[in-house]
Design a protein around this motif. Structure first.
Motif, PDB file in Angstrom:
ATOM      1  N   ASN A 198     -20.835 -37.821  16.453  1.00 26.03           N
ATOM      2  CA  ASN A 198     -20.545 -36.395  16.277  1.00 26.03           C
ATOM      3  C   ASN A 198     -21.247 -35.496  17.275  1.00 26.03           C
ATOM      4  OD1 ASN A 198     -20.656 -37.723  13.209  1.00 26.03           O
ATOM      5  ND2 ASN A 198     -18.766 -36.699  13.821  1.00 26.03           N
ATOM      6  N   GLY A 199     -22.264 -36.026  17.956  1.00 25.37           N
ATOM      7  CA  GLY A 199     -22.958 -35.253  18.977  1.00 25.37           C
ATOM      8  C   GLY A 199     -24.007 -34.327  18.387  1.00 25.37           C
TER       9      GLY A 199
ATOM     10  N   ALA B 192     -23.359 -38.882  29.863  1.00 24.47           N
ATOM     11  CA  ALA B 192     -24.441 -38.864  28.864  1.00 24.47           C
ATOM     12  C   ALA B 192     -24.529 -37.503  28.178  1.00 24.47           C
ATOM     13  CB  ALA B 192     -25.774 -39.232  29.520  1.00 24.47           C
ATOM     14  N   VAL B 193     -24.390 -36.422  28.956  1.00 24.51           N
ATOM     15  CA  VAL B 193     -24.471 -35.083  28.358  1.00 24.51           C
ATOM     16  C   VAL B 193     -23.305 -34.871  27.371  1.00 24.51           C
ATOM     17  CG1 VAL B 193     -24.369 -32.595  28.833  1.00 24.51           C
ATOM     18  CG2 VAL B 193     -25.797 -34.071  30.263  1.00 24.51           C
ATOM     19  N   VAL B 194     -22.108 -35.290  27.762  1.00 23.56           N
ATOM     20  CA  VAL B 194     -20.955 -35.149  26.857  1.00 23.56           C
ATOM     21  C   VAL B 194     -21.170 -35.980  25.588  1.00 23.56           C
ATOM     22  CG1 VAL B 194     -18.487 -35.669  26.551  1.00 23.56           C
ATOM     23  CG2 VAL B 194     -19.277 -34.568  28.658  1.00 23.56           C
ATOM     24  N   LEU B 195     -21.561 -37.246  25.764  1.00 28.36           N
ATOM     25  CA  LEU B 195     -21.763 -38.119  24.594  1.00 28.36           C
ATOM     26  C   LEU B 195     -22.817 -37.542  23.660  1.00 28.36           C
ATOM     27  CD1 LEU B 195     -21.288 -40.788  23.031  1.00 28.36           C
ATOM     28  CD2 LEU B 195     -23.035 -41.847  24.493  1.00 28.36           C
ATOM     29  N   LEU B 196     -23.975 -37.156  24.217  1.00 27.45           N
ATOM     30  CA  LEU B 196     -25.083 -36.715  23.362  1.00 27.45           C
ATOM     31  C   LEU B 196     -24.829 -35.348  22.729  1.00 27.45           C
ATOM     32  CD1 LEU B 196     -28.140 -38.005  25.422  1.00 27.45           C
ATOM     33  CD2 LEU B 196     -27.167 -38.971  23.328  1.00 27.45           C
ATOM     34  N   PHE B 197     -24.071 -34.490  23.404  1.00 26.21           N
ATOM     35  CA  PHE B 197     -23.800 -33.167  22.818  1.00 26.21           C
ATOM     36  C   PHE B 197     -22.543 -33.134  21.976  1.00 26.21           C
ATOM     37  CE2 PHE B 197     -26.874 -29.921  23.742  1.00 26.21           C
ATOM     38  CZ  PHE B 197     -27.753 -30.642  24.528  1.00 26.21           C
ATOM     39  N   ASN B 198     -21.481 -33.784  22.455  1.00 31.90           N
ATOM     40  CA  ASN B 198     -20.207 -33.646  21.747  1.00 31.90           C
ATOM     41  C   ASN B 198     -19.823 -34.866  20.941  1.00 31.90           C
ATOM     42  OD1 ASN B 198     -19.842 -32.045  24.673  1.00 31.90           O
ATOM     43  ND2 ASN B 198     -19.525 -30.867  22.803  1.00 31.90           N
TER      44      ASN B 198
END
Lengths: 203, 203
Positions: A198-199, B192-198
């Protein structure tokens, strides 16, 4: 306590106070602390406070310990994939179960999984274990691919990179998990599943 | 090529073909491959194809190499936090920049960061580096906490666990990133930014 080891009849009976498992666990902790190459059987025996001959009663070599611990860790991790593959859950649910289950395994056998994750391929045995790690990844990629195909996992991310990032998150728990610490392995595994699916962004 | 090292006037001039940086980079690769404790200066000199005395012309000890590489990696990582702290972006944007920037650093100096991440605290020098790693985490937690307070990062996840999972994902890139590989460090950092945030789930 210092009677010769030879007189003990069963090879699995062990020294008073130490089982074979105890000896292996202590050795694996030493390997993780000092590095496998830098640890001698002498270091292991002195940590246990037993003689080297008493140690050789339990175990024949450093390599036997490495093989035992790494095989145990890999059997448990492969078991998580076996279960996901055999389950009739949706592809997305299988991936969640993989992440959750892998974190449970690495918290339950933290020292052996640490040893496994640090192997560099310095021997035939280590090369085989690294090969088995690559096979694990090769089995996981199609499961993530299927969840992208089913529309449960976003398909704008590269499958290989997504797999490696997800299992990188899973494996990193080994670095800081503490048995009996503030959060249980179940709570940590659930945090990881929420974060990876879900992030972190407030939706 | 085999003239005595003593006659070389400047300590930084180096052997023909090898700069001090080349020697350090080769040594760090050996440390990562064999383990720091298991690597001798003799191993390093034979990898470079130079004599041990030629090696000591560049560098005085194994520990000096370790210190140099680890300090370089930590300076670069601290620089990413300095920049985030000093920026006037929103708390959530600062965390994204931290993740992106840390991955850029570890891809740019992969061998030194690998060495840093594998330290176990076996010497005074290693203990100091581990202390500095903990300070890095102590500086990052308030940034994530602020992004939870601003409502940009969900507040139903434990801040400490979230921080460790996020940086676990970041650090894991070191294990598989290949310079000149299929994906650039920029593309991996953006994944990584997309995975961890979204999150991976299709929304």
């Amino acid at each position: 306590m210092n009677s010769p080891v030879k007189v003990t009849p069963s090879p699995n009976r062990g020294r008073p106070g130490y089982s074979r498992e105890d000896v292996i666990d202590a050795a694996v902790r030493e390997f993780n602390q000092r590095g496998y190459e830098a640890t001698s059987m002498g270091h292991v025996s002195s940590v246990l406070g037993i003689s080297k001959s008493a140690l050789y009663h339990h175990i024949s070599s450093k390599e036997e310990i490495l093989k035992y611990a790494v095989t145990r860790a890999q059997d448990a991790l492969d078991g998580v994939v076996d279960k996901a593959e055999a389950s009739d859950a949706s592809p997305g649910e299988k991936v969640r179960a993989l992440i959750y289950g892998s974190i449970e395994v690495l918290c339950a056998d933290q020292e052996s999984v640490t040893l496994l994750l640090r192997l560099r391929g310095n021997s035939e045995l280590e090369m085989r274990a690294l090969q088995r790690r690559r096979e694990f990844t090769r089995r996981v990629i199609p499961l993530i691919d299927a969840a992208q195909a089913s529309g449960e996992i976003r398909s704008d991310l590269d499958t290989g990179v997504l797999t490696r990032l997800m299992f990188g998150t899973v494996n990193s728990v080994i670095e800081w998990y503490e048995t009996g610490g503030r959060l249980s392995s179940d709570e940590i595994a659930r945090h990881a599943v929420v974060l990876l699916f879900n992030g972190a962004a407030q939706s």
